[in-house]
Design an enzyme around this catalytic site. Sequence first.
Site, PDB file in Angstrom:
ATOM      1  N   ARG A 131      -0.836  15.360  12.943  1.00 23.14           N
ATOM      2  CA  ARG A 131      -0.011  14.831  11.842  1.00 23.14           C
ATOM      3  C   ARG A 131       0.476  16.000  10.999  1.00 23.14           C
ATOM      4  O   ARG A 131      -0.088  16.297   9.937  1.00 23.14           O
ATOM      5  CB  ARG A 131      -0.811  13.804  11.023  1.00 23.14           C
TER       6      ARG A 131
ATOM      7  N   ARG B 158      -9.013  -0.038   3.629  1.00 24.29           N
ATOM      8  CA  ARG B 158      -8.019   0.883   3.057  1.00 24.29           C
ATOM      9  C   ARG B 158      -6.696   0.185   2.765  1.00 24.29           C
ATOM     10  O   ARG B 158      -5.936   0.634   1.906  1.00 24.29           O
ATOM     11  CB  ARG B 158      -7.740   2.033   4.043  1.00 24.29           C
TER      12      ARG B 158
ATOM     13  N   ARG C  18      -4.205  10.049   3.823  1.00 27.29           N
ATOM     14  CA  ARG C  18      -2.924  10.663   4.147  1.00 27.29           C
ATOM     15  C   ARG C  18      -2.085  10.894   2.882  1.00 27.29           C
ATOM     16  O   ARG C  18      -1.434  11.908   2.710  1.00 27.29           O
ATOM     17  CB  ARG C  18      -2.158   9.736   5.119  1.00 27.29           C
TER      18      ARG C  18
ATOM     19  N   ASP D  91       3.540   0.481  12.246  1.00 24.50           N
ATOM     20  CA  ASP D  91       2.328  -0.056  11.616  1.00 24.50           C
ATOM     21  C   ASP D  91       2.070  -1.521  11.994  1.00 24.50           C
ATOM     22  O   ASP D  91       1.062  -2.098  11.583  1.00 24.50           O
ATOM     23  CB  ASP D  91       2.404   0.088  10.081  1.00 24.50           C
TER      24      ASP D  91
ATOM     25  N   LYS E 286       0.833  -1.220   0.000  1.00 23.54           N
ATOM     26  CA  LYS E 286       0.000   0.000   0.000  1.00 23.54           C
ATOM     27  C   LYS E 286       0.859   1.258   0.000  1.00 23.54           C
ATOM     28  O   LYS E 286       0.654   2.165  -0.818  1.00 23.54           O
ATOM     29  CB  LYS E 286      -0.904   0.003   1.244  1.00 23.54           C
ATOM     30  N   ASN E 287       1.808   1.329   0.927  1.00 22.17           N
ATOM     31  CA  ASN E 287       2.515   2.602   1.094  1.00 22.17           C
ATOM     32  C   ASN E 287       3.507   2.886  -0.034  1.00 22.17           C
ATOM     33  O   ASN E 287       3.929   4.023  -0.203  1.00 22.17           O
ATOM     34  CB  ASN E 287       3.168   2.678   2.479  1.00 22.17           C
TER      35      ASN E 287
ATOM     36  N   CYS F 296      -5.249   8.020   9.153  1.00 23.26           N
ATOM     37  CA  CYS F 296      -5.545   7.523  10.499  1.00 23.26           C
ATOM     38  C   CYS F 296      -5.290   8.616  11.536  1.00 23.26           C
ATOM     39  O   CYS F 296      -4.410   9.451  11.367  1.00 23.26           O
ATOM     40  CB  CYS F 296      -4.672   6.313  10.810  1.00 23.26           C
TER      41      CYS F 296
ATOM     42  N   ILE G 140       2.767  18.615   8.536  1.00 24.12           N
ATOM     43  CA  ILE G 140       3.512  18.454   7.282  1.00 24.12           C
ATOM     44  C   ILE G 140       4.601  19.534   7.176  1.00 24.12           C
ATOM     45  O   ILE G 140       5.021  19.892   6.072  1.00 24.12           O
ATOM     46  CB  ILE G 140       2.595  18.459   6.033  1.00 24.12           C
TER      47      ILE G 140
HETATM   48  N1  EPU Z   1       6.202  14.442  11.279  1.00 21.73           N
HETATM   49  C1  EPU Z   1       6.453  15.754  11.574  1.00 21.73           C
HETATM   50  N2  EPU Z   1       6.463  16.659  10.546  1.00 21.73           N
HETATM   51  C2  EPU Z   1       6.239  16.303   9.255  1.00 21.73           C
HETATM   52  C3  EPU Z   1       5.980  14.954   8.968  1.00 21.73           C
HETATM   53  C4  EPU Z   1       5.970  14.038   9.998  1.00 21.73           C
HETATM   54  O1  EPU Z   1       6.649  16.109  12.732  1.00 21.73           O
HETATM   55  O2  EPU Z   1       6.262  17.184   8.384  1.00 21.73           O
HETATM   56  C5  EPU Z   1       6.188  13.450  12.360  1.00 21.73           C
HETATM   57  C6  EPU Z   1       4.841  12.755  12.519  1.00 21.73           C
HETATM   58  O3  EPU Z   1       3.967  13.514  13.340  1.00 21.73           O
HETATM   59  C7  EPU Z   1       5.261  11.436  13.138  1.00 21.73           C
HETATM   60  C8  EPU Z   1       6.609  11.147  12.489  1.00 21.73           C
HETATM   61  O4  EPU Z   1       7.090  12.405  12.008  1.00 21.73           O
HETATM   62  O5  EPU Z   1       5.419  11.579  14.519  1.00 21.73           O
HETATM   63  C9  EPU Z   1       6.610  10.168  11.351  1.00 21.73           C
HETATM   64  O6  EPU Z   1       5.670  10.567  10.365  1.00 21.73           O
HETATM   65  P1  EPU Z   1       5.824  10.184   8.826  1.00 21.73           P
HETATM   66  O7  EPU Z   1       5.843  11.440   8.039  1.00 21.73           O
HETATM   67  O8  EPU Z   1       6.951   9.231   8.681  1.00 21.73           O
HETATM   68  O9  EPU Z   1       4.454   9.431   8.554  1.00 21.73           O
HETATM   69  P2  EPU Z   1       3.555   9.510   7.248  1.00 21.73           P
HETATM   70  O10 EPU Z   1       4.392   9.682   6.053  1.00 21.73           O
HETATM   71  O11 EPU Z   1       2.427  10.423   7.481  1.00 21.73           O
HETATM   72  C10 EPU Z   1       3.723   6.963   6.718  1.00 21.73           C
HETATM   73  C11 EPU Z   1       2.782   5.832   6.522  1.00 21.73           C
HETATM   74  C12 EPU Z   1       2.143   5.447   7.854  1.00 21.73           C
HETATM   75  C13 EPU Z   1       3.264   5.091   8.841  1.00 21.73           C
HETATM   76  C14 EPU Z   1       4.294   6.214   8.931  1.00 21.73           C
HETATM   77  C15 EPU Z   1       5.496   5.848   9.779  1.00 21.73           C
HETATM   78  C16 EPU Z   1       2.010   6.190   4.277  1.00 21.73           C
HETATM   79  C17 EPU Z   1       0.908   6.592   3.366  1.00 21.73           C
HETATM   80  N3  EPU Z   1       1.753   6.255   5.582  1.00 21.73           N
HETATM   81  O12 EPU Z   1       2.964   8.039   7.233  1.00 21.73           O
HETATM   82  O13 EPU Z   1       1.394   4.281   7.575  1.00 21.73           O
HETATM   83  O14 EPU Z   1       2.710   4.882  10.123  1.00 21.73           O
HETATM   84  O15 EPU Z   1       4.761   6.563   7.623  1.00 21.73           O
HETATM   85  O16 EPU Z   1       6.122   4.711   9.274  1.00 21.73           O
HETATM   86  O17 EPU Z   1       3.088   5.794   3.834  1.00 21.73           O
HETATM   87  C18 EPU Z   1      -0.350   2.756   7.835  1.00 21.73           C
HETATM   88  O18 EPU Z   1      -0.003   2.229   6.763  1.00 21.73           O
HETATM   89  O19 EPU Z   1      -1.171   2.246   8.621  1.00 21.73           O
HETATM   90  C19 EPU Z   1       0.207   4.047   8.199  1.00 21.73           C
HETATM   91  C20 EPU Z   1      -0.350   4.834   9.095  1.00 21.73           C
END
Ligand code: EPU
Length: 428
Positions: free
Chosen positions: A122, A397, A93, A305, A22-23, A117, A124
């Site tokens: 969360r 999802r 997301r 995850d 998925k990711n 989720c 950016i």
């Molecule tokens: N973070 C920041 N600032 C940012 C981005 C992230 O502070 O600009 C923080 C987040 O709040 C969090 C940490 O950094 O504490 C990690 O976040 P990350 O950006 O790595 O997560 P993501 O890209 O939003 C992806 C996966 C998630 C998975 C996380 C961590 C996708 C679509 N989603 O999310 O997957 O938990 O990486 O490995 O790739 C899932 O598949 O169930 C899922 C939630």
Amino acid sequence: MEKFVINGGNALKGTVKISGAKNAAVAILPAVLLSDSPCTVENLPEISDVSTILKSMSALGADIKAINKSSVVIDPRPVKSYVVTKEMAEGMRASSYFLGALLGRTHHARVAPPGGCDFGVRPIDQHIKGFEALGAKVIIESGMVDAKAKALYGSSVYLDKVSVGATINIMLAAVKAKGLTVIENAAREPHIVDLANFLNSMGANIMGAGTGVIKIRGVENLHGTVYSIIPDQIEAGTYMVAAAATGGDVLVENVTPKHLESIIAKLVEAGATVNEYDEAIRVSMKKPPKKCNIQTMPHPGFPTDMQPQIATFLAIAEGTSIITEGVWDNRFRYVDQLTLMGADIQVDGKMAVITGVKGLKGAPVKAVDLRAGAAMVIAGLMASGITEITEIDHIDRGYERLTEKLSALGAQIKRVVVPKPSSNLKQA
Ligand code: EPU
């Protein structure tokens, strides 16, 4: 509305084939927008996050043809729009990847803020920091993130937090920028490497994906390609844990064992027998699990995850296990649901203390998010009696044909339509 009804207590036995990741899929599909000719993407999982992305791409103007259930040909040439609305993204997301992809394509992207989720805040900010370093102006107005640049120039970006999303978005924006971009403290997840391999197969010049420093030398054009997505690490891990948690014996096929090392290590520590083959892993378990402490971390650490699923398994361990969530602020919302099934888990901030119980008992529970939902399914398979899981759209999802795959392993699980309350019924 639908729910899962599970009659628990059967040990899972047999073979299960893992779908595409998925990711990786949700990053690779928007990346097609950077190509100047059609791309074929294979081994896509049949899950709702993928159909949401494909619908958004079609709404942007891309021409999409399905070749079969897991392969599509996408022609991005007709795309004129740079706007992804809230309705198009449906709270996903990965909608944020349209920011990097459209910025890289036409130097302008306007995208509804990502959903996904609910694990607390969360942000950016690291994505935005990366876009700005490349020369974009980013503003948030009228509920949309707007990123715009006259031109994009390679730059050095140090991520203050290891972020999968920011690493991917910066790669997407930088791949056609002028000059060299260096992402320091980059995420190293298998889907980052898969995206880099996909972009390189289109003519990009990306080095170091899978390490903490990724170097991207911008190229003028990217061309079409044929690419097959890697197997889903988390779907594989979920079936591996389900096999151990039910005292079963399952061969999990179509996996990359290297992506599963941390999960294998913890299953072995808990007493499971794990055999690795080239593209398969066999997990079996005869006794109740032993206690185990786990801290989730970015790859190659134990994946966040998989945290709800392994916590559910440890709910019946001999002794007390401690799980520390090292990625998200609030990823224990499922614990209340597990408690309804007889688990003994105390949460204190980012830590959960799990005191093993003899067994779980079936109960009506909710899937509060995607992986929490997978954990409820595992709990239902482990439990005695009937477990009913509602809000399963979260599970759809990310898990392809879950009931079929589990039924083939001997589970008693069915998807049932929940009748809408009749409008003739008088409210009490
Ligand atoms: N973070 C920041 N600032 C940012 C981005 C992230 O502070 O600009 C923080 C987040 O709040 C969090 C940490 O950094 O504490 C990690 O976040 P990350 O950006 O790595 O997560 P993501 O890209 O939003 C992806 C996966 C998630 C998975 C996380 C961590 C996708 C679509 N989603 O999310 O997957 O938990 O990486 O490995 O790739 C899932 O598949 O169930 C899922 C939630």
